[in-house]
Structures are given as structure tokens and as C-alpha cells.
Design a protein around this motif. Structure first.
Motif, PDB file in Angstrom:
ATOM      1  N   UNK A  63       0.836  -1.210   0.000  1.00 53.04           N
ATOM      2  CA  UNK A  63       0.000   0.000   0.000  1.00 53.04           C
ATOM      3  C   UNK A  63       0.867   1.254   0.000  1.00 53.04           C
ATOM      4  N   UNK A  64       0.349   2.327  -0.537  1.00 49.66           N
ATOM      5  CA  UNK A  64       1.132   3.553  -0.688  1.00 49.66           C
ATOM      6  C   UNK A  64       1.692   4.047   0.637  1.00 49.66           C
ATOM      7  N   UNK A  65       0.898   3.971   1.683  1.00 47.83           N
ATOM      8  CA  UNK A  65       1.347   4.541   2.965  1.00 47.83           C
ATOM      9  C   UNK A  65       2.512   3.774   3.584  1.00 47.83           C
ATOM     10  N   UNK A  66       2.764   2.543   3.113  1.00 50.05           N
ATOM     11  CA  UNK A  66       3.872   1.751   3.664  1.00 50.05           C
ATOM     12  C   UNK A  66       5.171   1.887   2.870  1.00 50.05           C
ATOM     13  N   UNK A  67       5.152   2.574   1.732  1.00 47.69           N
ATOM     14  CA  UNK A  67       6.360   2.694   0.913  1.00 47.69           C
ATOM     15  C   UNK A  67       7.526   3.344   1.676  1.00 47.69           C
ATOM     16  N   UNK A  68       7.332   4.474   2.377  1.00 42.91           N
ATOM     17  CA  UNK A  68       8.468   5.052   3.108  1.00 42.91           C
ATOM     18  C   UNK A  68       9.015   4.111   4.186  1.00 42.91           C
ATOM     19  N   UNK A  69       8.152   3.325   4.783  1.00 36.80           N
ATOM     20  CA  UNK A  69       8.593   2.396   5.823  1.00 36.80           C
ATOM     21  C   UNK A  69       9.401   1.242   5.235  1.00 36.80           C
ATOM     22  N   UNK A  73      15.691   0.672   7.559  1.00 32.57           N
ATOM     23  CA  UNK A  73      16.398  -0.539   7.999  1.00 32.57           C
ATOM     24  C   UNK A  73      15.637  -1.233   9.135  1.00 32.57           C
ATOM     25  N   UNK A  74      15.622  -2.561   9.043  1.00 34.56           N
ATOM     26  CA  UNK A  74      14.988  -3.441  10.036  1.00 34.56           C
ATOM     27  C   UNK A  74      13.473  -3.217  10.114  1.00 34.56           C
ATOM     28  N   UNK A  75      12.869  -2.978   8.969  1.00 31.13           N
ATOM     29  CA  UNK A  75      11.401  -2.962   8.884  1.00 31.13           C
ATOM     30  C   UNK A  75      10.995  -4.080   7.931  1.00 31.13           C
ATOM     31  N   UNK A  76      10.072  -4.916   8.361  1.00 33.93           N
ATOM     32  CA  UNK A  76       9.676  -6.062   7.558  1.00 33.93           C
ATOM     33  C   UNK A  76       8.274  -6.517   7.935  1.00 33.93           C
ATOM     34  N   UNK A  77       7.613  -7.177   7.012  1.00 34.40           N
ATOM     35  CA  UNK A  77       6.298  -7.758   7.275  1.00 34.40           C
ATOM     36  C   UNK A  77       6.395  -9.257   7.545  1.00 34.40           C
ATOM     37  N   UNK A  78       7.620  -9.796   7.627  1.00 29.04           N
ATOM     38  CA  UNK A  78       7.799 -11.251   7.609  1.00 29.04           C
ATOM     39  C   UNK A  78       8.042 -11.864   8.979  1.00 29.04           C
ATOM     40  N   UNK A  79       8.558 -11.097   9.915  1.00 33.94           N
ATOM     41  CA  UNK A  79       8.681 -11.578  11.287  1.00 33.94           C
ATOM     42  C   UNK A  79       8.310 -10.440  12.234  1.00 33.94           C
ATOM     43  N   UNK A  80       7.960 -10.803  13.467  1.00 33.43           N
ATOM     44  CA  UNK A  80       7.566  -9.780  14.441  1.00 33.43           C
ATOM     45  C   UNK A  80       8.236  -9.954  15.789  1.00 33.43           C
ATOM     46  N   UNK A  81       8.765 -11.164  16.087  1.00 35.88           N
ATOM     47  CA  UNK A  81       9.331 -11.422  17.411  1.00 35.88           C
ATOM     48  C   UNK A  81      10.556 -12.312  17.292  1.00 35.88           C
ATOM     49  N   UNK A  82      11.275 -12.445  18.401  1.00 28.56           N
ATOM     50  CA  UNK A  82      12.460 -13.311  18.434  1.00 28.56           C
ATOM     51  C   UNK A  82      12.076 -14.751  18.141  1.00 28.56           C
ATOM     52  N   UNK A  83      10.916 -15.172  18.624  1.00 28.12           N
ATOM     53  CA  UNK A  83      10.462 -16.552  18.399  1.00 28.12           C
ATOM     54  C   UNK A  83      10.286 -16.858  16.913  1.00 28.12           C
TER      55      UNK A  83
END
Length: 542
Positions: A63-69, A73-83
Motif C-alpha cells: 500500500x502507498x502509505x507503507x512505501x516510506x517504511x 532498515x529493520x522494517x519487515x512484514x515477515x517476522x515480528x518477534x524473536x520466536x
């Protein structure tokens, strides 16, 4: 005096670990496309990726609003926690790739998630543009001026042809690992190859390497093995684990086990896909995610043993050297067993084998010679085992099979089409001028004391003369690369009077259409003659 490095310096150091050369950019962007669920991936490069790299896909998009994010660095949709690090099921996970590219290049992203779409441009870490624009579903990423702000890194890049060969090699591996994806690869010279998912495996291999091979597939509980048999191609293992292309220690670990089980025979080209539960491998061990660690080897050996048992049961049909069931296919090449001290001996035995043709049964299943190979084009007839009569856009054309094939070969050598990497480097004691000539022809060399190690050769060499003869020619003409390239293209082409099968005729025409100008061969002789009305009337003195 100890000081804390600035954010800019830290970003450049981190980017240098992830992005090493143009192929690193292609790898990261292709993996992002696969993670996005793409079924159609297009890669385009200019000047070997040094000037521009473009990767587009039809995945889920952003989505357009996520392009700057996305470029932080260290921004991703693929993991969220150490586990989540213990069960990574995607190719990417660190959130470093786009940020690293943006820090050392001019990066433009167009993306659409089906609802909103936009464009983001960032150069050297500085955002220059971010606005909503119309864009098709999916993502298109354009990378220009790689390492423009890192001259120390840029000067260590190789020639454009060498960088191109690295990109091509990576994409060839990915196409074989992901046969259900549509892949298109282009450069400033035109389409290198277009591989749709419905293409039969043998034709897929031919499209990628310009070589024919017999295809065999085997499946185990946690592994799939594709074997391509052609004794003129140096054996190679292409390994993926959960869809991730693997190099490094894990690769050689699997290779050693596989060679031990293979029983001493030389390996053919093999594509091994290992599928294992994500928590059984550690993928967070390499900056470029090219290596992994197996938590145990029991399942690995069991899967490989199951595959090899299946191969042995079909041994009698896997190659001309296997006479009885249970025998492993064995080639005369000594590339696996000879030390890399005598290039001419190894390559003579590797390359000068007789060319293996497809089995007759496979040929009988191909389209008839009169079938249309593309819109507005038909193959009409085959004359005197030398000329192909086609009708294109309403005009009849006569194609000289030798001259057309010669032009195709010349184009492939000029664009590094079909570079074959060797598992065992070969030593040759040539001077610097000859080494440069070899590099321009598509060889990949590494300088060592007393000469060079040859790490990759043009695929066409596998159908032509031995390596020592090529080197002698280069030393004698001293830099006349175009003449050598044309000579190699000629000697590798089919000859007049050499009868082609319907499939081979069709493949020759399709490949010829990819060349920018197939009308003349490299020596300037006609390769295609148009039989238009004016010519026919002249033949009848009208």
C-alpha cells in the motif's frame, strides 16, 4: 581515540555486507517478489546491472502509505518477534535489503496492493519523491547508479560482461528451482530468454543454456531431484532449501553426501529441492542469506538415499553409458576427479564427448514443422536439409540453418548467453592480455601465481574445440576478439546437410527471432533471404 561511527557510515558498512555487486541487488529483489506470491517475474539489466537493474512482479504489492517504511532498515512484514526467527518460512526476514540498496544507489519503487498505489524515489538514503501514482498490481523496482557514493566498492566490480554472467547464473538457478513461475530476462540487447511455466522441462533447459538434455524427475518425502543429462555439460548441483538458493558450507555438505551416495560416477546437472520444517534449519547465519545450518542430518541422508535409490532403479534409462538397471549414469568427463593442474587434459575429456540427442520418443511428441511458432509466423517447409522456409507477416523467407545458427551463437557469446560455471576450477598459464580476451568472451578467471584459474566458460565451448586450442588462437591473434568469437560461433553451428528434427527447426527459428538482426551471419554473408514479390518477379525476368 575510540569514537562512535555516524549513522551514515554505519549505513554504508551495513549496505556493503548485504549488497556486494549487481547480482546481490537482483537476488534480494527477486526474493522479495517470490515472498510476495508473484507468478510472473521480469528482470532487466543495462550494462551488466552497473547502470540499471529493474525487477517487476505481479505479487501482492505494498500500500502507498507503507512505501516510506519499506526502505527503512529493520522494517519487515515477515517476522515480528524473536520466536519467529526459529520458524522462518520466507526468503527475506531481516528488513535490510531495500534499505541497503537505497543507501548505495538511486532506488525507485512503484507498487500497488490492489487498492492504493504510489511511487517512491530515494538516492543515497535521501528521499527525493513519494507520491500516489497509478500502477498495476504488484511491484516494480528500478535501481540505478549502484555504488555511486562508494567509489572504493565500485572500483572492485568486474567488467559489465562478468557482472552480467553472475546475474544470469543466479537467474538460471532460480528458473530451475521455481518451474511454476513465468520468468523473463532482458538486457539492452533484447530478450535473453522468456520461460513460461507451462514450458516442458527439456525446452526450459534449452531456453536457459542453449543446450539439449534429457530430463528425469524424482521425488522423496522431503526432497525433489531434477536431473538433466548431457555429457557435454559439466556437472553441477543447484541446491535449494525451502525455496532458498544455497551456497557456502551447507551446499558443500550436501554435495559431499550426494557424491558419496552417487558411487564415484560423475554427477550430471542436478536441481535438488529440499523441503524441511523451518525450525529444522537456521537461516540467520549469513549476511546475504546464502548459507544455512541444518539442526540434524538424519532426515537429509534419508531423503538423499531415497532419491538415489530411485535413480539407481532407473539407471538403465538415464544415459547411454548405463547398460543395466541399478547402474549410475557415468560420463567420461574427469572434471570431478582430476586435479585442476592440466586444463587441456580436463577440458578435452569434458568437452569433446559426442553430443547426446533427445530420445526419439520425446521428438515424436513435438509440434509438427508447420505449426505456428509465434503470431504471424509459420514454418512452411524444410529444404535440402539446409534451408527453412517460413512465412512471416505475409512474406516468405528462406533461412540458412548454418548461417542463422552461427548468428545466434555469435549473439550468445557477445551477450554471455549460457555461461557454464565449473565446480572444479581449471588452471591455465596465459598472459594478462590473453586473460582479458578470455574475460571479454565470457570466461570467468581468477588470477593466481603463474597464471589464472578458469571458473566459468561460455556454454558454446562445450560443443566446440578444446580449451587449449581456444587459448592458442587467442595468443596468436592477440586481442582480435571479434574474429575469435565469430570463428567459435561458426564451428559450433549446425552444418548444411545436417538434418534437423521438427523440434530443432522450431527452436532454431524461435532463437533466431530473439537476435536483433538475423539477416546476416557474423562474416557478413546472408542468413535470411526474403522471397518478396519483387525478387520472385526478377527471377522470372519480369
Amino acid at each position: 581515540m575510540i569514537r562512535e561511527l555516524s549513522l551514515e557510515v554505519r549505513s554504508k558498512i551495513a549496505a556493503g555486507e548485504v549488497i556486494e555487486r549487481p547480482v546481490s541487488v537482483v537476488k534480494e529483489l527477486v526474493e522479495n517478489a517470490l515472498d510476495a506470491g508473484a507468478t510472473d517475474i521480469k528482470v532487466s539489466v543495462i550494462n551488466g546491472g552497473l547502470d540499471e537493474i529493474m525487477v517487476s512482479d505481479n505479487g501482492c504489492g505494498m500500500p502507498f502509505e507503507e512505501l516510506p517504511l519499506a526502505v527503512k532498515r529493520f522494517t519487515t512484514s515477515k517476522i515480528a518477534s524473536v520466536e519467529d526467527l526459529d520458524s522462518i518460512a520466507t526468503l527475506g526476514f531481516r528488513g535490510e535489503a531495500l534499505a541497503s540498496i537505497a543507501d548505495v544507489a538511486d532506488l525507485t519503487i512503484f507498487s500497488c496492493d490492489g487498492e492504493t498505489s504510489g511511487q517512491l524515489r530515494i538516492r543515497g538514503g535521501e528521499v527525493l519523491l513519494c507520491k500516489p501514482v497509478a500502477s498495476p498490481k504488484g511491484t516494480r523496482v528500478i535501481v540505478r547508479d549502484l555504488f555511486f557514493n562508494l567509489p572504493a566498492r565500485k572500483k572492485f566490480l568486474r567488467s559489465a560482461s562478468t557482472e552480467f554472467s553472475h546475474i544470469q547464473k543466479f537467474l538460471q538457478s532460480m528458473v530451475l528451482i521455481y518451474p511454476n513461475i513465468q520468468w523473463t530476462f532482458t538486457s539492452e540487447k533484447g530478450v535473453i530468454w522468456h520461460v513460461p511455466p507451462q514450458l516442458p522441462s527439456e525446452e526450459r533447459f534449452y531456453s536457459l543454456f542453449g543446450q539439449k538434455a534429457q530430463f528425469h524427475a524424482f521425488t522423496a518425502s522431503q526432497a525433489e531431484l531434477d536431473i538433466y543429462l548431457n555429457p557435454n555439460i559439466v556437472g553441477e548441483l543447484i541446491l535449494s532449501v525451502n525455496g532458498r538458493l544455497i551456497k557456502g558450507s551447507a551446499y558443500f555438505q550436501v554435495l559431499r553426501i550426494l557424491k558419496d551416495m552417487w558411487g564415484g560416477a560423475n554427477l550430471p546437472v542436478m536441481v535438488l529441492r529440499l523441503n524441511v520444517e523451518p525450525d529444522q534449519v537456521d537461516v540467520n547465519v549469513h549476511p546475504q542469506k546464502l548459507d544455512i545450518r541444518f539442526k540434524s542430518q538424519g532426515w537429509l541422508r534419508q531423503a538423499l538415499q531415497e532419491l538415489i535409490t530411485q535413480v539407481r532403479s532407473e539407471g538403465g534409462s538415464l544415459g547411454s553409458d548405463s547398460k543395466t538397471s541399478g547402474e549410475m549414469p557415468h560420463y567420461q568427463s574427469e572434471a570431478w576427479t582430476t586435479t585442476p593442474n592440466d586444463a587441456s587434459t580436463v577440458v578435452n575429456e569434458t568437452i569433446r564427448e559426442n553430443y547426446m540427442l533427445f530420445q526419439k520418443e520425446a521428438l515424436q511428441n513435438q509440434k509438427d514443422v508447420g505449426a505456428a511458432v509465434s503470431k504471424g509466423l509459420e514454418i512452411k517447409d524444410y529444404l535440402y536439409d539446409a534451408y527453412i522456409l517460413i512465412k512471416r507477416d505475409g512474406v516468405y523467407e528462406l533461412w540458412d540453418q548454418h548461417a542463422v545458427n552461427e548468428k545466434i551463437n555469435y549473439w550468445r557469446l557477445s551477450s554471455l548467453y549460457g555461461v557454464q560455471f565449473l565446480l572444479e576450477p581449471l588452471f591455465c598459464g596465459v598472459d594478462e592480455e590473453t586473460a582479458q580476451a578470455l574475460t571479454e568472451m565470457g570466461f570467468e578467471l581468477q588470477q593466481v601465481r603463474g597464471g589464472y584459474l578458469i571458473k566459468a566458460v561460455p556454454s558454446l565451448l562445450l560443443l566446440s574445440r578444446s580449451l587449449d586450442v581456444i587459448i592458442d588462437d587467442l595468443e596468436s591473434i592477440k586481442g582480435n576478439i571479434e574474429k575469435t568469437r565469430a570463428d567459435l560461433a561458426c564451428k559450433s553451428a549446425v552444418k548444411a546437410g545436417q538434418k534437423l528434427s521438427p523440434m530443432e527447426i522450431e527452436a532454431l527459428v524461435v532463437e533466431g527471432l530473439k537476435v536483433l538482426d538475423v539477416s546476416y551471419d557474423p562474416h557478413g554473408r546472408p542468413a535470411v533471404v526474403k522471397l518478396d514479390q519483387a525478387l520472385i518477379e526478377r527471377l522470372f525476368n519480369r
